[in-house]
Design a protein around this motif. Structure first.
Motif, mmCIF file in Angstrom:
data_model
loop_
_atom_site.group_PDB
_atom_site.id
_atom_site.type_symbol
_atom_site.label_atom_id
_atom_site.label_comp_id
_atom_site.label_asym_id
_atom_site.label_seq_id
_atom_site.Cartn_x
_atom_site.Cartn_y
_atom_site.Cartn_z
ATOM 1 N N ILE A 70 -4.468 -14.508 -15.603
ATOM 2 C CA ILE A 70 -4.424 -12.508 -15.825
ATOM 3 C C ILE A 70 -4.194 -11.553 -14.053
ATOM 4 O O ILE A 70 -3.836 -10.707 -13.575
ATOM 5 C CB ILE A 70 -5.244 -11.963 -16.291
ATOM 6 N N VAL A 71 -5.877 -12.896 -13.068
ATOM 7 C CA VAL A 71 -6.054 -11.803 -11.851
ATOM 8 C C VAL A 71 -5.185 -12.166 -11.052
ATOM 9 O O VAL A 71 -4.162 -11.350 -9.954
ATOM 10 C CB VAL A 71 -7.623 -12.428 -11.252
ATOM 11 N N VAL A 72 -4.448 -13.437 -10.942
ATOM 12 C CA VAL A 72 -3.394 -13.902 -9.949
ATOM 13 C C VAL A 72 -1.708 -12.515 -10.698
ATOM 14 O O VAL A 72 -1.551 -12.806 -9.693
ATOM 15 C CB VAL A 72 -2.977 -14.904 -10.829
ATOM 16 N N ILE A 73 -1.529 -12.299 -11.394
ATOM 17 C CA ILE A 73 -0.689 -11.409 -12.595
ATOM 18 C C ILE A 73 -0.696 -10.149 -11.626
ATOM 19 O O ILE A 73 -0.275 -9.142 -10.645
ATOM 20 C CB ILE A 73 -0.228 -11.753 -13.030
ATOM 21 N N LEU A 74 -1.858 -9.717 -11.691
ATOM 22 C CA LEU A 74 -2.442 -8.616 -11.094
ATOM 23 C C LEU A 74 -2.375 -8.717 -9.952
ATOM 24 O O LEU A 74 -2.018 -7.438 -9.324
ATOM 25 C CB LEU A 74 -3.746 -7.766 -11.839
ATOM 26 N N GLY A 75 -3.028 -9.409 -8.739
ATOM 27 C CA GLY A 75 -3.241 -9.540 -7.933
ATOM 28 C C GLY A 75 -1.653 -9.286 -7.112
ATOM 29 O O GLY A 75 -1.837 -8.456 -5.931
ATOM 30 N N SER A 76 -0.754 -10.664 -7.625
ATOM 31 C CA SER A 76 0.855 -10.359 -7.557
ATOM 32 C C SER A 76 1.324 -8.852 -7.742
ATOM 33 O O SER A 76 1.910 -8.000 -6.177
ATOM 34 C CB SER A 76 1.649 -10.954 -8.043
ATOM 35 N N VAL A 77 0.686 -8.375 -8.822
ATOM 36 C CA VAL A 77 1.441 -6.758 -8.787
ATOM 37 C C VAL A 77 0.953 -6.099 -8.196
ATOM 38 O O VAL A 77 1.749 -4.865 -7.449
ATOM 39 C CB VAL A 77 1.473 -5.983 -10.151
ATOM 40 N N VAL A 78 -0.406 -5.818 -8.231
ATOM 41 C CA VAL A 78 -1.423 -5.200 -6.960
ATOM 42 C C VAL A 78 -0.301 -4.986 -5.226
ATOM 43 O O VAL A 78 -0.248 -4.258 -4.922
ATOM 44 C CB VAL A 78 -2.347 -4.444 -6.832
ATOM 45 N N ALA A 79 -0.687 -6.486 -4.695
ATOM 46 C CA ALA A 79 0.159 -6.718 -3.573
ATOM 47 C C ALA A 79 1.833 -6.233 -3.452
ATOM 48 O O ALA A 79 1.916 -5.333 -2.187
ATOM 49 C CB ALA A 79 0.002 -8.507 -2.835
ATOM 50 N N GLY A 80 2.300 -5.897 -4.360
ATOM 51 C CA GLY A 80 3.420 -5.665 -4.245
ATOM 52 C C GLY A 80 3.877 -4.232 -4.495
ATOM 53 O O GLY A 80 4.911 -3.433 -3.388
ATOM 54 N N ILE A 81 3.218 -3.978 -4.941
ATOM 55 C CA ILE A 81 3.101 -1.853 -4.858
ATOM 56 C C ILE A 81 2.511 -1.597 -3.731
ATOM 57 O O ILE A 81 3.416 -0.831 -3.343
ATOM 58 C CB ILE A 81 1.909 -1.628 -6.380
ATOM 59 N N LEU A 82 1.980 -2.374 -2.963
ATOM 60 C CA LEU A 82 0.720 -1.559 -1.609
ATOM 61 C C LEU A 82 2.417 -1.825 -1.069
ATOM 62 O O LEU A 82 2.222 -1.585 0.101
ATOM 63 C CB LEU A 82 -0.070 -2.930 -1.411
ATOM 64 N N MET A 83 3.334 -3.206 -0.589
ATOM 65 C CA MET A 83 4.077 -3.450 0.185
ATOM 66 C C MET A 83 5.296 -2.257 0.059
ATOM 67 O O MET A 83 5.470 -1.502 0.463
ATOM 68 C CB MET A 83 4.666 -4.946 -0.090
ATOM 69 N N VAL A 84 5.830 -1.430 -1.224
ATOM 70 C CA VAL A 84 6.222 -0.888 -1.453
ATOM 71 C C VAL A 84 6.376 0.529 -1.015
ATOM 72 O O VAL A 84 7.004 1.668 -0.161
ATOM 73 C CB VAL A 84 6.922 -0.715 -3.042
ATOM 74 N N TYR A 85 4.974 0.613 -1.023
ATOM 75 C CA TYR A 85 4.059 2.228 -0.608
ATOM 76 C C TYR A 85 4.085 2.548 0.420
ATOM 77 O O TYR A 85 5.272 2.760 1.509
ATOM 78 C CB TYR A 85 2.776 2.583 -1.010
ATOM 79 N N CYS A 86 3.908 0.455 1.549
ATOM 80 C CA CYS A 86 3.879 0.350 2.402
ATOM 81 C C CYS A 86 5.359 1.146 3.284
ATOM 82 O O CYS A 86 5.244 2.116 4.929
ATOM 83 C CB CYS A 86 3.072 0.384 3.334
ATOM 84 N N PHE A 87 6.616 0.558 2.433
ATOM 85 C CA PHE A 87 7.836 0.518 2.758
ATOM 86 C C PHE A 87 8.308 1.974 2.963
ATOM 87 O O PHE A 87 8.723 2.946 4.083
ATOM 88 C CB PHE A 87 8.044 0.029 2.996
ATOM 89 N N ASN A 88 7.463 2.282 1.590
ATOM 90 C CA ASN A 88 8.344 4.153 1.771
ATOM 91 C C ASN A 88 7.721 5.232 3.024
ATOM 92 O O ASN A 88 8.383 6.013 3.415
ATOM 93 C CB ASN A 88 7.761 4.224 0.707
ATOM 94 N N TYR A 89 6.553 4.614 3.044
ATOM 95 C CA TYR A 89 5.460 5.326 4.311
ATOM 96 C C TYR A 89 6.230 5.601 5.955
ATOM 97 O O TYR A 89 6.781 6.230 6.006
ATOM 98 C CB TYR A 89 4.695 5.384 4.106
ATOM 99 N N TYR A 90 6.925 4.403 5.699
ATOM 100 C CA TYR A 90 7.076 4.146 6.736
ATOM 101 C C TYR A 90 8.791 4.441 7.771
ATOM 102 O O TYR A 90 9.238 5.279 8.145
ATOM 103 C CB TYR A 90 7.035 2.594 7.061
ATOM 104 N N LYS A 91 9.249 4.668 6.493
ATOM 105 C CA LYS A 91 10.901 4.791 5.748
ATOM 106 C C LYS A 91 10.731 6.400 6.123
ATOM 107 O O LYS A 91 11.388 7.414 7.119
ATOM 108 C CB LYS A 91 11.820 4.502 4.651
ATOM 109 N N ALA A 92 9.957 7.471 5.880
ATOM 110 C CA ALA A 92 9.494 9.007 5.472
ATOM 111 C C ALA A 92 9.433 9.245 6.809
ATOM 112 O O ALA A 92 9.477 10.038 7.643
ATOM 113 C CB ALA A 92 8.800 9.452 4.236
#
Length: 72
Positions: A42-64
């Protein structure tokens, strides 16, 4: 209206991740460069989800930010 759909989809995905994570409570070996550690799945799964959310957020921030600079 678009934000409401995003919230609803986000809640559904969060529920699915929680259900999936709680059914997978075993430990797994994770290799970090030279070390091998055992973590609950569960820690590995949640860590992967959080990492994915951070990457999407950073990409959208850069794009905006790039779009805002182009408008000036």
């Amino acid at each position: 209206m678009k934000v409401q759909w995003q919230v609803i989809v986000g809640i559904i995905i969060a529920i699915l991740i929680i259900v999936f994570g709680t059914t997978n409570m075993g430990t797994v070996d994770v290799q970090l460069l030279f070390w091998t550690v055992q973590w609950p799945l569960i820690v590995v799964i949640l860590g992967s989800v959080v990492a994915g959310i951070l990457m999407v957020y950073c990409f959208n921030y850069y794009k905006a930010r790039k779009k805002k600079r182009g408008a000036k």
